[in-house]
Structures are given as C-alpha cells and as structure tokens.
Design a protein around this motif. Structure first.
Motif, mmCIF file in Angstrom:
data_model
loop_
_atom_site.group_PDB
_atom_site.id
_atom_site.type_symbol
_atom_site.label_atom_id
_atom_site.label_comp_id
_atom_site.label_asym_id
_atom_site.label_seq_id
_atom_site.Cartn_x
_atom_site.Cartn_y
_atom_site.Cartn_z
ATOM 1 N N GLU A 25 29.533 -36.793 -2.586
ATOM 2 C CA GLU A 25 30.169 -37.394 -3.968
ATOM 3 C C GLU A 25 28.756 -37.227 -5.058
ATOM 4 O OE1 GLU A 25 31.851 -40.839 -1.271
ATOM 5 O OE2 GLU A 25 30.015 -41.380 -1.546
ATOM 6 N N ARG A 26 27.734 -36.689 -5.150
ATOM 7 C CA ARG A 26 26.755 -37.129 -5.933
ATOM 8 C C ARG A 26 26.733 -35.582 -6.265
ATOM 9 N NH1 ARG A 26 24.802 -42.419 -7.047
ATOM 10 N NH2 ARG A 26 25.697 -43.903 -5.447
ATOM 11 N N GLY A 27 27.372 -35.128 -6.048
ATOM 12 C CA GLY A 27 27.429 -33.571 -6.961
ATOM 13 C C GLY A 27 26.358 -32.675 -6.269
ATOM 14 N N VAL A 28 25.514 -33.020 -5.039
ATOM 15 C CA VAL A 28 24.711 -32.157 -4.724
ATOM 16 C C VAL A 28 24.996 -31.007 -4.381
ATOM 17 C CG1 VAL A 28 22.548 -31.975 -3.635
ATOM 18 C CG2 VAL A 28 23.182 -34.325 -4.363
ATOM 19 N N LEU A 29 25.748 -30.866 -3.918
ATOM 20 C CA LEU A 29 25.876 -29.082 -2.855
ATOM 21 C C LEU A 29 25.992 -27.763 -3.961
ATOM 22 C CD1 LEU A 29 29.153 -30.617 -0.158
ATOM 23 C CD2 LEU A 29 26.409 -30.474 -0.270
ATOM 24 N N PRO A 30 26.928 -28.261 -5.236
ATOM 25 C CA PRO A 30 27.073 -26.819 -5.677
ATOM 26 C C PRO A 30 25.574 -26.267 -5.836
ATOM 27 C CG PRO A 30 28.723 -28.369 -7.252
ATOM 28 C CD PRO A 30 27.752 -28.951 -5.556
ATOM 29 N N HIS A 31 24.387 -27.527 -5.908
ATOM 30 C CA HIS A 31 23.053 -26.655 -6.772
ATOM 31 C C HIS A 31 22.601 -25.948 -5.333
ATOM 32 C CE1 HIS A 31 22.235 -29.213 -10.607
ATOM 33 N NE2 HIS A 31 23.266 -29.874 -9.779
ATOM 34 N N VAL A 32 23.016 -26.217 -3.763
ATOM 35 C CA VAL A 32 22.432 -25.952 -2.426
ATOM 36 C C VAL A 32 22.959 -24.398 -2.612
ATOM 37 C CG1 VAL A 32 22.505 -26.560 -0.592
ATOM 38 C CG2 VAL A 32 22.473 -28.002 -2.024
ATOM 39 N N ARG A 33 21.896 -23.345 -2.216
ATOM 40 C CA ARG A 33 22.512 -21.544 -1.419
ATOM 41 C C ARG A 33 22.721 -22.491 -0.166
ATOM 42 N NH1 ARG A 33 21.262 -19.780 -6.168
ATOM 43 N NH2 ARG A 33 19.912 -20.455 -7.941
ATOM 44 N N PHE A 34 23.371 -22.301 0.692
ATOM 45 C CA PHE A 34 23.431 -22.525 2.105
ATOM 46 C C PHE A 34 22.570 -21.154 2.816
ATOM 47 C CE2 PHE A 34 25.644 -25.838 0.967
ATOM 48 C CZ PHE A 34 25.357 -27.273 1.583
ATOM 49 N N GLY A 35 21.756 -20.957 3.818
ATOM 50 C CA GLY A 35 22.096 -20.008 4.312
ATOM 51 C C GLY A 35 20.710 -18.846 3.731
ATOM 52 N N ASP A 36 20.358 -19.304 3.936
ATOM 53 C CA ASP A 36 19.492 -18.434 3.400
ATOM 54 C C ASP A 36 17.808 -18.577 3.034
ATOM 55 O OD1 ASP A 36 18.063 -15.777 2.083
ATOM 56 O OD2 ASP A 36 18.272 -15.849 0.202
ATOM 57 N N ALA A 37 16.991 -18.363 4.015
ATOM 58 C CA ALA A 37 15.239 -18.983 4.188
ATOM 59 C C ALA A 37 14.777 -18.998 3.232
ATOM 60 C CB ALA A 37 15.010 -19.212 5.513
ATOM 61 N N VAL A 38 13.594 -19.634 2.547
ATOM 62 C CA VAL A 38 12.736 -19.539 1.545
ATOM 63 C C VAL A 38 11.867 -18.729 1.868
ATOM 64 C CG1 VAL A 38 10.995 -19.963 0.292
ATOM 65 C CG2 VAL A 38 13.247 -21.538 -0.035
ATOM 66 N N THR A 39 10.967 -17.737 2.347
ATOM 67 C CA THR A 39 9.898 -16.936 2.869
ATOM 68 C C THR A 39 8.718 -16.860 2.153
ATOM 69 O OG1 THR A 39 10.388 -14.569 1.602
ATOM 70 C CG2 THR A 39 11.088 -15.587 4.024
ATOM 71 N N SER A 40 8.946 -16.841 0.833
ATOM 72 C CA SER A 40 7.864 -17.207 0.097
ATOM 73 C C SER A 40 7.878 -17.811 -1.541
ATOM 74 C CB SER A 40 6.988 -15.650 0.340
ATOM 75 O OG SER A 40 7.582 -15.272 -1.268
ATOM 76 N N CYS A 41 6.824 -18.682 -2.349
ATOM 77 C CA CYS A 41 6.398 -18.520 -3.089
ATOM 78 C C CYS A 41 4.910 -18.665 -3.325
ATOM 79 C CB CYS A 41 6.623 -20.316 -2.872
ATOM 80 S SG CYS A 41 8.421 -21.243 -2.454
ATOM 81 N N ARG A 42 5.309 -17.660 -4.778
ATOM 82 C CA ARG A 42 3.705 -17.590 -5.185
ATOM 83 C C ARG A 42 4.067 -17.996 -6.486
ATOM 84 N NH1 ARG A 42 6.005 -12.545 -2.382
ATOM 85 N NH2 ARG A 42 4.186 -12.723 -0.476
ATOM 86 N N PHE A 43 2.570 -18.192 -6.882
ATOM 87 C CA PHE A 43 2.345 -19.039 -9.147
ATOM 88 C C PHE A 43 2.026 -17.967 -9.252
ATOM 89 C CE2 PHE A 43 0.687 -21.135 -11.749
ATOM 90 C CZ PHE A 43 1.510 -21.936 -12.320
ATOM 91 N N ILE A 44 2.691 -16.872 -10.150
ATOM 92 C CA ILE A 44 2.357 -15.990 -10.434
ATOM 93 C C ILE A 44 2.974 -15.974 -12.709
ATOM 94 C CG2 ILE A 44 2.527 -13.693 -11.149
ATOM 95 C CD1 ILE A 44 3.911 -13.491 -8.480
ATOM 96 N N GLY A 45 1.363 -16.178 -13.654
ATOM 97 C CA GLY A 45 1.867 -16.231 -14.343
ATOM 98 C C GLY A 45 2.482 -17.532 -15.368
ATOM 99 N N GLY A 46 1.909 -18.434 -14.241
ATOM 100 C CA GLY A 46 2.419 -19.942 -14.940
ATOM 101 C C GLY A 46 4.137 -20.363 -14.661
ATOM 102 N N ARG A 47 4.572 -19.963 -13.527
ATOM 103 C CA ARG A 47 5.775 -19.961 -12.847
ATOM 104 C C ARG A 47 5.685 -19.355 -10.985
ATOM 105 N NH1 ARG A 47 10.835 -18.307 -16.125
ATOM 106 N NH2 ARG A 47 11.451 -20.386 -15.725
ATOM 107 N N TRP A 48 6.550 -20.351 -10.535
ATOM 108 C CA TRP A 48 6.790 -19.905 -9.094
ATOM 109 C C TRP A 48 7.983 -18.991 -8.838
ATOM 110 C CZ3 TRP A 48 3.471 -21.413 -5.858
ATOM 111 C CH2 TRP A 48 2.779 -22.363 -5.803
ATOM 112 N N HIS A 49 7.369 -17.913 -8.178
ATOM 113 C CA HIS A 49 8.350 -16.577 -7.679
ATOM 114 C C HIS A 49 8.657 -16.746 -6.360
ATOM 115 C CE1 HIS A 49 7.765 -14.104 -11.489
ATOM 116 N NE2 HIS A 49 6.765 -15.112 -11.002
ATOM 117 N N VAL A 50 10.158 -17.227 -6.354
ATOM 118 C CA VAL A 50 10.691 -17.830 -5.109
ATOM 119 C C VAL A 50 11.406 -16.195 -4.230
ATOM 120 C CG1 VAL A 50 11.991 -19.849 -3.562
ATOM 121 C CG2 VAL A 50 10.708 -20.099 -5.981
#
Ligand code: NAP
Length: 469
Positions: free
Chosen positions: A78-103
C-alpha cells in the motif's frame, strides 16, 4: 520490518533514489522466515504495528505469525515500497571507496550509494546445536526457523530441543497432533500466563470506525511495556518482584505433579532469560503423552536421542528450537569502512556501535536494531521508528551539504560502552542465567537503561558524538 519502514520514511523525507536489497523473494523478515506451528509475537499486535499504519483488523491480542506477515506485506504494498526492492539477490559486500558505498550482490550486480542503512534484523542466523550424531538421525530434523511443512506430525513421535519462546510456542501448538512429545530441556523457564483472547468483530469494527481509539489503545500498551522495560533494568524494582510472583504462582498452581513442577522450576530470577509468555504451555506439557526430559542429551542416533542416563528417546521428528546467533547482524556480508578496515576487525572482540546505530570509521553507514540496542523488552517496531527518525536527521546533514561523511566518534563510543557496561550490572540479565542477551564477557549486549532514556537519545543526534568530514 525495518527495511519497509526505512523506505516509507526516506520517501516521506523526499529521498527517491532508494534501493532495498532483499535476498528472499518476499518482504517480512523474521515473519517470513519463521513459519513454525504456534508462531505469534509476544508483543501485543496493536503495539507491534507501525505508528503510522495502525491496523483495526488484528484478530488476537497476540496475533498469529501469518497475520503479522500479511500485515507487513500489505503495508509494503500500500505504501509503494515494493518497486524499491530488488528481490532474490543477497548483498555480499559493501565497501566505502572514494566517499561512496560500493554495494555488490551475489548475482554480480554493482551499485553505488551515498548512504547505507543496514536493516538486517537481529535473530536471523539459526544457531544449530553442537550435538554429536545429528546427521545420523533417520527421521526428519530441522531448525525451528527452517520448518519443513512437508513433514507430517500427526500420530508421530516428536522431540523438541530447547525451551525458549520458540520451543514453548511449538509444544503448545502441536502437542495434540503428535503421539508422543519429548521436550529436551537444558534450562527451565519462567512462564508468565499471558492470556491471548480474540478481538471480537465488534471491537475491530469499532477500531476501524474510530482510529483515535486505536491510537489511545496503542499508547496504553506502550505505557504498559515501559513498565516492563524499566523493571528488567532495575533488579530491585517492585515491578520485577511482581513479575516473579506471577510466574511463581503460575508454576505452583498450574503444574500438579510435584516431580514435574520441580523439573520446570527455574533456579534463576524471572526475566533473566527472555520471559516466556504462554497461557497454555503448562497444560500442554502435562498431557499424558508429553514429557520433559532433563537428562542431558548425549548424542543423536538413527532412531532418536540418547540421554546421559543411557535412555534412547525414540523419535520420528526432531525440531531444533535452539535459537539464533544474536551477534551476527549484517554478517556474513563483507563490510569494509574507511582505510580498508573491515567490520570483522572493528567488531573484534565483539560488535559495538554508538547508540546501536553508528560504527566509528564506517561513514554514512547506519544500523537499525544494531548491537547493544533495546532488543528483548520493547516493541522492535517502536525502536526502529525512533532510530529511523534519528538517522534521517544525520542524513539531512549530508543532503544539506554541511558535511560529506558522518560516523560516530571513537572516544565517544568508548565512553558510551563504559557507561553501558556499568549500567548493565544493574539489570536482571546478569543475575545468574545464560541467554542470548549476554556477550562473550557475560555482559548484556543490550540497552541497559529505561525506554524513556532511549526516546530522549533518539530525539536528536548530539553533534559532539560524531565525526563530520
Ligand atoms: P532461545 O531463546 O535462544 O532458546 C534456545 C533454546 O535452545 C534454549 O532453551 C537453550 O537452552 C536451548 N539449546 C541451545 N543449544 C542447545 C543444546 N546444544 N542442547 C540443548 N539445548 C540447547 O531461542 P528461541 O526460543 O528461538 O528464541 C529466541 C528469541 O526470539 C526469544 O528470546 C525472543 O526474543 C524471540 N522470540 C520471540 C517470540 C515472540 O513471541 N515474540 C517467539 C519466539 C522467539 P539454554 O536455555 O540452556 O541455553
């Protein structure tokens, strides 16, 4: 719960470029993963709801798990959350490089983000018991959070390992379906006889017609929970004494057989472990075909569980209600902060975070229900809502251009942790029991103060506690 909340609140604040990574194919978190019989939440449903999406339709004081799952799916839809969600894909890493997070994700996707919010939950990674011979069992065996619904229970011999909230709910729900039930108890539990009455159709209609009454009801429940929350952080409180008395009376009055009563009598203070809320566990375990086994488990064999007294408890199905690795948080994702410092390094010897939200050296990375927060004695939804409000204030500093990087100050975190350790010694969690609340030092890895203090802390970030770059 926390991911859906984040999207709703971020969008309200005007952020549109928001991506949610969900390894599964549905929202719902713990309510999606746990499908065991008897699943419900021991926080009343009218409190265990988002403050901005109160629901008149809850059917019970403590509504069943599938209803809670539907609630989250409905709100997300109802709140329009679903279009923001990428389903079925796990994040394996988040790296902070050059001021941004690389996911990076399992499928090889690579995104960049200015800010990362970890809404990865607390009790998520099953803890499998270290019991010899588990793999030799010929029957069906699974963890409570991985319930195998293809396995019939009717007329079969069931074993349940563990006596936490999960095991107690399972036993109460399935005892009349099985031919024999063996509950393998390592530690007895205090049980609060919390009734779970249905909410009548008239009452639900009344809530729907008058949303203000829902808000009033939620506030009453919230006030009641504050009392409990304050009791567990003050071992000398009258409220804790009252809780203990209620549990003791439940045991004395409702367990008839003196031998069984002594087996079920805990030897530590009530609420030291997570208090069990159950109106019918004692009834269930007193069925003639139910048994509490207190002899330690020696090993699992092809036909069942062998206990230290030499007895073989023959079983068809063995459920491991043995809890979760409460210190996992975002792991095993690889999180790498400033200067290549890994989360594993930052969290050795144990997970820490300022106000459970921010880790020094991990800029623009914020956690919901992170380490040492108020878990266990509050509605986690209320906790997460307060945390999101706080995090939004920090992110606003980035949006306004006041700074580019925000993370907790190392010294401030060290002082906070010192103060937290002192306060933790006044809580019921250190009165002589083992539980998932305790860290490797035996100190509670949770918020040791009142909820009022938590609300005050969450009202606005203290700029002196952060490093702004
Ligand atoms: P838990 O509270 O951690 O309980 C795990 C149980 O397994 C304990 O009784 C433990 O015994 C036993 N155990 C673990 N390893 C064992 C072994 N090797 N041999 C024998 N026994 C073993 O886990 P949980 O019941 O899944 O509950 C976890 C948390 O989830 C709860 O505290 C609560 O916060 C939440 N929860 C909430 C609800 C709800 O209604 N809101 C429902 C379910 C769960 P010891 O006590 O001796 O360690």
């Amino acid at each position: 719960m926390a991911g859906i909340l984040s999207v709703i609140k971020l969008r309200e604040a005007g952020y549109t470029d928001v991506a949610v990574y969900e390894k599964s194919d549905r929202v719902g978190g713990t309510w999606r993963e746990n499908t065991y019989p008897g699943l419900s939440c021991d926080v009343p449903s009218h409190l265990y709801s988002y403050s901005f999406a109160l629901a008149p339709q809850w059917t019970r004081r403590f509504s069943p798990g599938p209803e809670i799952q539907s609630y989250f799916e409905r709100v997300a839809d109802e709140r329009g959350v679903l279009p923001h969600v990428r389903f079925g894909d796990a994040v394996t890493s988040c790296r902070f490089i050059g001021g941004r997070w690389h996911v990076t994700t399992q499928s090889g996707r690579h995104d960049e983000a200015d800010v990362v919010i970890a809404a990865t939950g607390v009790l998520h990674r099953p803890r499998y018991p270290d019991i010899e011979g588990l793999e030799e069992f010929r029957g069906a065996s699974f963890h409570s959070a991985r319930w195998d619904h293809s396995v019939a229970l009717e007329g079969r011999r069931l074993g349940v390992v563990g006596t936490g909230s999960t095991a107690i709910q399972i036993v109460s729900a399935v005892v009349d379906r099985v031919s024999h039930l063996s509950l393998f108890q390592r530690t007895a539990q205090w049980v609060m006889p919390a009734e779970n009455p249905p909410i009548s159709a008239e009452q639900r209609a009344a809530y729907a017609a008058d949303p203000e009454s829902l808000r009033t009801h939620r506030q009453e429940l919230s006030d009641l929970f504050d009392v409990f929350a304050n009791a567990v952080v003050d071992v000398r409180s009258n409220e804790l004494a009252w809780i203990e008395q209620a549990c003791l009376e439940n045991l004395e009055e409702n367990v008839k057989d003196p031998v069984l009563r002594e087996k079920l009598r805990p030897t530590y203070r009530a609420a030291c472990k997570r208090l069990i809320m159950s109106p019918n566990f004692y009834d269930a375990i007193q069925r003639p075909h139910a048994e509490v086994v207190t002899d330690p488990i020696e090993r699992v064999e092809a036909d069942g569980v062998r206990t230290a007294d030499g007895r073989l408890h023959e079983l068809d199905v063995l459920v491991l209600a043995t809890g979760f690795r409460a210190d996992a948080f975002m792991r095993p994702m690889e999180i790498v902060g400033r200067d290549g410092v890994t989360l594993e390094e930052a969290w050795t010897p144990r997970p820490v975070a300022y106000l459970s939200i921010s880790i020094p050296g991990f800029p623009n990375f914020f956690m919901l229900n992170g380490p040492n927060g108020p878990v266990g004695n509050f509605s986690l939804i209320e906790v997460a809502e307060l945390q999101v409000g706080y995090i939004l204030q920090l992110i606003e500093r980035l949006r306004s251009g006041a700074c580019e990087e925000i993370s907790a100050d190392r010294e401030v975190l060290a002082r906070f942790e010192e103060e937290r350790a002192v306060a933790a010694r006044n809580t019921v969690w250190v009165t002589g029991c083992k539980s998932w609340y305790l860290d490797d030092r035996g100190l509670p890895a949770v918020w040791p103060w009142s909820f009022v203090r938590f609300r005050e802390e969450m009202a606005a970030p203290d700029p002196a506690a952060y490093q702004f770059v």
